[in-house]
Design an enzyme around this catalytic site. Sequence first.
Site, mmCIF file in Angstrom:
data_model
loop_
_atom_site.group_PDB
_atom_site.id
_atom_site.type_symbol
_atom_site.label_atom_id
_atom_site.label_comp_id
_atom_site.label_asym_id
_atom_site.label_seq_id
_atom_site.Cartn_x
_atom_site.Cartn_y
_atom_site.Cartn_z
ATOM 1 N N TYR A 11 -16.693 -2.174 6.231
ATOM 2 C CA TYR A 11 -17.653 -1.057 6.130
ATOM 3 C C TYR A 11 -18.104 -0.836 4.680
ATOM 4 C CZ TYR A 11 -19.052 3.921 6.161
ATOM 5 O OH TYR A 11 -19.699 5.123 5.984
ATOM 6 N N GLY A 36 -13.340 -6.798 9.759
ATOM 7 C CA GLY A 36 -14.746 -6.908 9.363
ATOM 8 C C GLY A 36 -15.568 -7.646 10.405
ATOM 9 N N PHE A 72 -11.755 -5.161 -1.858
ATOM 10 C CA PHE A 72 -11.661 -4.206 -0.748
ATOM 11 C C PHE A 72 -10.623 -4.612 0.289
ATOM 12 C CE2 PHE A 72 -16.115 -3.857 -2.146
ATOM 13 C CZ PHE A 72 -16.236 -2.486 -2.293
ATOM 14 N N TYR A 140 0.213 3.813 3.442
ATOM 15 C CA TYR A 140 -1.130 3.410 3.006
ATOM 16 C C TYR A 140 -1.361 3.851 1.554
ATOM 17 C CZ TYR A 140 -6.156 3.618 2.353
ATOM 18 O OH TYR A 140 -7.421 3.490 1.827
ATOM 19 N N PHE A 168 -12.748 9.588 -1.654
ATOM 20 C CA PHE A 168 -12.431 10.670 -0.733
ATOM 21 C C PHE A 168 -12.980 10.258 0.643
ATOM 22 C CE2 PHE A 168 -10.165 13.940 -3.144
ATOM 23 C CZ PHE A 168 -10.034 13.202 -4.308
ATOM 24 N N ASN A 169 -13.620 11.110 1.428
ATOM 25 C CA ASN A 169 -13.979 10.703 2.805
ATOM 26 C C ASN A 169 -15.364 10.051 2.850
ATOM 27 O OD1 ASN A 169 -11.705 12.577 3.083
ATOM 28 N ND2 ASN A 169 -12.059 12.223 5.248
ATOM 29 N N HIS A 188 -12.185 7.815 12.662
ATOM 30 C CA HIS A 188 -12.760 8.744 11.681
ATOM 31 C C HIS A 188 -13.646 9.803 12.338
ATOM 32 C CE1 HIS A 188 -11.691 5.271 9.163
ATOM 33 N NE2 HIS A 188 -11.244 6.240 8.375
#
Length: 329
Positions: A11, A36, A72, A140, A168-169, A188
């Site tokens: 993402y 992915g 990532f 995590y 953050f989000n 999410h």
Amino acid sequence: MAILVTGGAGYIGSHTVVELLAHGEQVVVIDNLQKGHAQAVQTPVFYKGDIRDRELLDQVFRENKIEAVVHFAADSLVGESVQEPLKYYDNNVIAAHTLLTKMIEHNVKKIVFSSTAATYGEPEKVPIVETDATNPTSPYGETKLAIEKMLKWCDRAYGLKSIALRYFNVAGAHPDARIGEDHTPESHLIPIILQVALGQREAISVFGEDYPTEDGTCIRDYIHVMDLANAHWLALNRLREKGESGIYNLGNGTGFSVKQVIETARSVTGHPIPAIIAQRRAGDPAVLIASYEKAQAELGWKQRYNSLHEIIETAWNWHKSHPHGYPRD
Ligand code: UFG
């Protein structure tokens, strides 16, 4: 020279690839496609494989002139990490160790690292600044913090310069809705709310209404994925220009409760989005809000999307045009 993006099919990785290409960078992607999607990869130079594969990394570094890495590739679910900590130490810490070892061997000395607000744990105060205590409440967060520390020592020993970005989000999608968020299963808040608006779920469950916040629901700081992507490019330039390692928060500096997010999504989609109150989810801090002053001052970072309405609107455009995400491989 090229930028190697690990996890470039994910993402945030795929949006960052688009941002780097837009700034004229050459981009090479490596991704094992565990989470992915091949269709999300926006550059022709793509290696399908795992960063724990030393031979593959040798091949990537031999076949391309890599100037820097944007890293990532990782597992990133707080809840899952509590159930399966060793998986997180393997996919996150051991993988980063292999990547850093190969970077040093091939004399690549710049890295932008995808870190997280989960490194802070339950904050003592908000907004959170980078010097606040880091006491992760999940494997995590713990693995991401371990990698930050590994980076610090690699700077001292090998002169490897790193910028760790504590997100953050993250929410939203590319404004042309070509790429977006697609997780299976989805966990999410915003994508789940939009699945309700698409008629794929009956209702959104609100995890807890008894938090010490105004409406009793958790407050989070939502940041648009393209603003985040832009910060990676700015971080890369900071490494090029200043050659100094650092850690930066990335958020909008404003908190929204779960109920406010649902209300905004109702206004974006025109759908009633029924909500039901459910139990608290283990490990959720009541309030997480970033101070982004350091990123603004040192990276020159400015958010383009600072309204939640706009952030959700871009996500909605992606979900409407891809109701089942990317075509399945
Ligand atoms: N929530 C619900 N219902 C749902 C899903 C979520 O009420 O169906 C609530 C959560 O309890 C939380 C808020 O919505 O209060 C946001 O939850 P998300 O799962 O969307 O995001 P998190 O805050 O749990 O986690 C995200 C990333 C992490 C990162 C963290 C840092 O997923 O990787 O932000 O802030 F560590």
